[in-house]
Design a protein around this motif. Sequence first.
Motif, PDB file in Angstrom:
ATOM      1  N   SER A 114       0.812  -1.215   0.000  1.00  0.00           N
ATOM      2  CA  SER A 114       0.000   0.000   0.000  1.00  0.00           C
ATOM      3  C   SER A 114       0.845   1.264   0.000  1.00  0.00           C
ATOM      4  O   SER A 114       0.331   2.351  -0.246  1.00  0.00           O
ATOM      5  CB  SER A 114      -0.952   0.011   1.202  1.00  0.00           C
ATOM      6  N   GLY A 115       2.133   1.131   0.236  1.00  0.00           N
ATOM      7  CA  GLY A 115       3.031   2.282   0.208  1.00  0.00           C
ATOM      8  C   GLY A 115       3.985   2.216  -0.973  1.00  0.00           C
ATOM      9  O   GLY A 115       4.195   1.160  -1.561  1.00  0.00           O
ATOM     10  N   PRO A 116       4.585   3.358  -1.349  1.00  0.00           N
ATOM     11  CA  PRO A 116       5.589   3.338  -2.421  1.00  0.00           C
ATOM     12  C   PRO A 116       6.855   2.614  -1.943  1.00  0.00           C
ATOM     13  O   PRO A 116       7.055   2.440  -0.741  1.00  0.00           O
ATOM     14  CB  PRO A 116       5.852   4.822  -2.685  1.00  0.00           C
ATOM     15  N   ASP A 117       7.670   2.185  -2.875  1.00  0.00           N
ATOM     16  CA  ASP A 117       8.949   1.521  -2.560  1.00  0.00           C
ATOM     17  C   ASP A 117       8.769   0.278  -1.683  1.00  0.00           C
ATOM     18  O   ASP A 117       9.582  -0.012  -0.817  1.00  0.00           O
ATOM     19  CB  ASP A 117       9.924   2.507  -1.902  1.00  0.00           C
ATOM     20  N   CYS A 118       7.673  -0.435  -1.909  1.00  0.00           N
ATOM     21  CA  CYS A 118       7.380  -1.693  -1.216  1.00  0.00           C
ATOM     22  C   CYS A 118       7.345  -1.523   0.303  1.00  0.00           C
ATOM     23  O   CYS A 118       7.863  -2.349   1.056  1.00  0.00           O
ATOM     24  CB  CYS A 118       8.358  -2.784  -1.638  1.00  0.00           C
ATOM     25  N   THR A 119       6.736  -0.427   0.724  1.00  0.00           N
ATOM     26  CA  THR A 119       6.574  -0.184   2.149  1.00  0.00           C
ATOM     27  C   THR A 119       5.119  -0.401   2.538  1.00  0.00           C
ATOM     28  O   THR A 119       4.212   0.115   1.912  1.00  0.00           O
ATOM     29  CB  THR A 119       6.989   1.250   2.530  1.00  0.00           C
ATOM     30  N   ALA A 120       4.935  -1.189   3.511  1.00  0.00           N
ATOM     31  CA  ALA A 120       3.633  -1.448   4.120  1.00  0.00           C
ATOM     32  C   ALA A 120       3.895  -2.452   5.217  1.00  0.00           C
ATOM     33  O   ALA A 120       4.791  -3.300   5.103  1.00  0.00           O
ATOM     34  CB  ALA A 120       2.630  -2.005   3.130  1.00  0.00           C
ATOM     35  N   ARG A 121       3.138  -2.372   6.246  1.00  0.00           N
ATOM     36  CA  ARG A 121       3.345  -3.310   7.341  1.00  0.00           C
ATOM     37  C   ARG A 121       2.988  -4.733   6.919  1.00  0.00           C
ATOM     38  O   ARG A 121       3.655  -5.688   7.277  1.00  0.00           O
ATOM     39  CB  ARG A 121       2.524  -2.878   8.531  1.00  0.00           C
ATOM     40  N   TYR A 122       1.905  -4.864   6.166  1.00  0.00           N
ATOM     41  CA  TYR A 122       1.446  -6.177   5.730  1.00  0.00           C
ATOM     42  C   TYR A 122       1.203  -6.163   4.223  1.00  0.00           C
ATOM     43  O   TYR A 122       0.196  -5.634   3.769  1.00  0.00           O
ATOM     44  CB  TYR A 122       0.148  -6.557   6.449  1.00  0.00           C
ATOM     45  N   PRO A 123       2.093  -6.761   3.431  1.00  0.00           N
ATOM     46  CA  PRO A 123       1.845  -6.822   1.987  1.00  0.00           C
ATOM     47  C   PRO A 123       0.708  -7.804   1.673  1.00  0.00           C
ATOM     48  O   PRO A 123       0.401  -8.687   2.471  1.00  0.00           O
ATOM     49  CB  PRO A 123       3.172  -7.310   1.415  1.00  0.00           C
ATOM     50  N   TRP A 124       0.101  -7.622   0.515  1.00  0.00           N
ATOM     51  CA  TRP A 124      -0.963  -8.500   0.028  1.00  0.00           C
ATOM     52  C   TRP A 124      -0.356  -9.453  -0.995  1.00  0.00           C
ATOM     53  O   TRP A 124       0.240  -9.014  -1.968  1.00  0.00           O
ATOM     54  CB  TRP A 124      -2.059  -7.647  -0.611  1.00  0.00           C
ATOM     55  N   GLY A 125      -0.480 -10.756  -0.793  1.00  0.00           N
ATOM     56  CA  GLY A 125       0.065 -11.749  -1.710  1.00  0.00           C
ATOM     57  C   GLY A 125      -1.012 -12.332  -2.606  1.00  0.00           C
ATOM     58  O   GLY A 125      -2.119 -12.605  -2.146  1.00  0.00           O
ATOM     59  N   THR A 126      -0.685 -12.513  -3.893  1.00  0.00           N
ATOM     60  CA  THR A 126      -1.673 -13.005  -4.843  1.00  0.00           C
ATOM     61  C   THR A 126      -1.742 -14.512  -4.959  1.00  0.00           C
ATOM     62  O   THR A 126      -2.777 -15.047  -5.324  1.00  0.00           O
ATOM     63  CB  THR A 126      -1.387 -12.481  -6.257  1.00  0.00           C
ATOM     64  N   GLY A 127      -0.663 -15.213  -4.775  1.00  0.00           N
ATOM     65  CA  GLY A 127      -0.605 -16.619  -5.150  1.00  0.00           C
ATOM     66  C   GLY A 127      -0.279 -16.710  -6.638  1.00  0.00           C
ATOM     67  O   GLY A 127      -0.161 -15.693  -7.325  1.00  0.00           O
ATOM     68  N   SER A 128      -0.123 -17.923  -7.143  1.00  0.00           N
ATOM     69  CA  SER A 128       0.287 -18.082  -8.543  1.00  0.00           C
ATOM     70  C   SER A 128      -0.885 -18.210  -9.512  1.00  0.00           C
ATOM     71  O   SER A 128      -0.690 -18.234 -10.717  1.00  0.00           O
ATOM     72  CB  SER A 128       1.213 -19.292  -8.687  1.00  0.00           C
ATOM     73  N   LEU A 129      -2.114 -18.289  -8.988  1.00  0.00           N
ATOM     74  CA  LEU A 129      -3.315 -18.302  -9.821  1.00  0.00           C
ATOM     75  C   LEU A 129      -4.355 -17.446  -9.111  1.00  0.00           C
ATOM     76  O   LEU A 129      -4.929 -17.854  -8.103  1.00  0.00           O
ATOM     77  CB  LEU A 129      -3.839 -19.724 -10.035  1.00  0.00           C
ATOM     78  N   ALA A 130      -4.549 -16.224  -9.599  1.00  0.00           N
ATOM     79  CA  ALA A 130      -5.439 -15.292  -8.901  1.00  0.00           C
ATOM     80  C   ALA A 130      -6.092 -14.340  -9.887  1.00  0.00           C
ATOM     81  O   ALA A 130      -5.512 -13.964 -10.905  1.00  0.00           O
ATOM     82  CB  ALA A 130      -4.650 -14.495  -7.876  1.00  0.00           C
ATOM     83  N   GLN A 131      -7.299 -13.954  -9.558  1.00  0.00           N
ATOM     84  CA  GLN A 131      -8.016 -12.906 -10.284  1.00  0.00           C
ATOM     85  C   GLN A 131      -8.899 -12.248  -9.237  1.00  0.00           C
ATOM     86  O   GLN A 131      -9.882 -12.839  -8.789  1.00  0.00           O
ATOM     87  CB  GLN A 131      -8.847 -13.499 -11.420  1.00  0.00           C
ATOM     88  N   GLN A 132      -8.517 -11.046  -8.809  1.00  0.00           N
ATOM     89  CA  GLN A 132      -9.201 -10.473  -7.657  1.00  0.00           C
ATOM     90  C   GLN A 132      -9.126  -8.954  -7.613  1.00  0.00           C
ATOM     91  O   GLN A 132      -8.209  -8.351  -8.151  1.00  0.00           O
ATOM     92  CB  GLN A 132      -8.571 -11.020  -6.371  1.00  0.00           C
ATOM     93  N   ASN A 133     -10.133  -8.384  -6.959  1.00  0.00           N
ATOM     94  CA  ASN A 133     -10.071  -6.981  -6.589  1.00  0.00           C
ATOM     95  C   ASN A 133      -9.245  -6.916  -5.315  1.00  0.00           C
ATOM     96  O   ASN A 133      -9.340  -7.799  -4.452  1.00  0.00           O
ATOM     97  CB  ASN A 133     -11.471  -6.416  -6.343  1.00  0.00           C
ATOM     98  N   LEU A 134      -8.436  -5.904  -5.184  1.00  0.00           N
ATOM     99  CA  LEU A 134      -7.576  -5.762  -4.022  1.00  0.00           C
ATOM    100  C   LEU A 134      -8.327  -5.054  -2.896  1.00  0.00           C
ATOM    101  O   LEU A 134      -9.233  -4.265  -3.156  1.00  0.00           O
ATOM    102  CB  LEU A 134      -6.310  -5.002  -4.420  1.00  0.00           C
ATOM    103  N   PRO A 135      -7.953  -5.306  -1.639  1.00  0.00           N
ATOM    104  CA  PRO A 135      -8.694  -4.728  -0.518  1.00  0.00           C
ATOM    105  C   PRO A 135      -8.498  -3.217  -0.363  1.00  0.00           C
ATOM    106  O   PRO A 135      -9.313  -2.552   0.268  1.00  0.00           O
ATOM    107  CB  PRO A 135      -8.151  -5.482   0.695  1.00  0.00           C
ATOM    108  N   TRP A 136      -7.435  -2.677  -0.916  1.00  0.00           N
ATOM    109  CA  TRP A 136      -7.160  -1.237  -0.902  1.00  0.00           C
ATOM    110  C   TRP A 136      -6.215  -0.927  -2.049  1.00  0.00           C
ATOM    111  O   TRP A 136      -5.685  -1.829  -2.694  1.00  0.00           O
ATOM    112  CB  TRP A 136      -6.574  -0.784   0.451  1.00  0.00           C
ATOM    113  N   ALA A 137      -5.996   0.331  -2.337  1.00  0.00           N
ATOM    114  CA  ALA A 137      -5.118   0.734  -3.436  1.00  0.00           C
ATOM    115  C   ALA A 137      -3.670   0.350  -3.115  1.00  0.00           C
ATOM    116  O   ALA A 137      -3.178   0.612  -2.016  1.00  0.00           O
ATOM    117  CB  ALA A 137      -5.226   2.237  -3.666  1.00  0.00           C
ATOM    118  N   MET A 138      -3.024  -0.296  -4.087  1.00  0.00           N
ATOM    119  CA  MET A 138      -1.634  -0.718  -3.924  1.00  0.00           C
ATOM    120  C   MET A 138      -0.731   0.194  -4.746  1.00  0.00           C
ATOM    121  O   MET A 138      -1.029   0.488  -5.905  1.00  0.00           O
ATOM    122  CB  MET A 138      -1.466  -2.170  -4.369  1.00  0.00           C
TER     123      MET A 138
END
Length: 119
Positions: A87-111
Amino acid sequence: MFSPKARVRSAAVAAAVTAALIGFNTGAAHAAGWPPLQEGAYLYSGPDGTGTVTTVDLNDIGTCHTLSKPALSTQVVSGSAAVLLYSGPDCTARYPWGTGSLAQQNLPWAMLSYRVVSA
């Protein structure tokens, strides 16, 4: 260590599961307006696979990329890589969101940034 038969069997099972999931998700994806599933990884600035598309280089493992427009949805079809979104620039965020290797999804917040990791 796996025998050659076990490796072939594991690869065949993985391919069958992937094909089944792609076939199962295709109807739902088109109904919701998603673009067709295709190999690779894509980040979209809008929900449901709409807006500006950023193509992710799945071979660039570990490098942080800051997006020019925030990502609100993602599609990943890969047997060996996943995407961590921040959720932050330069890969900063306390908890990143992981997609997995097969995913199609809306994200919980702007990344705002991402990096590719091994699945």
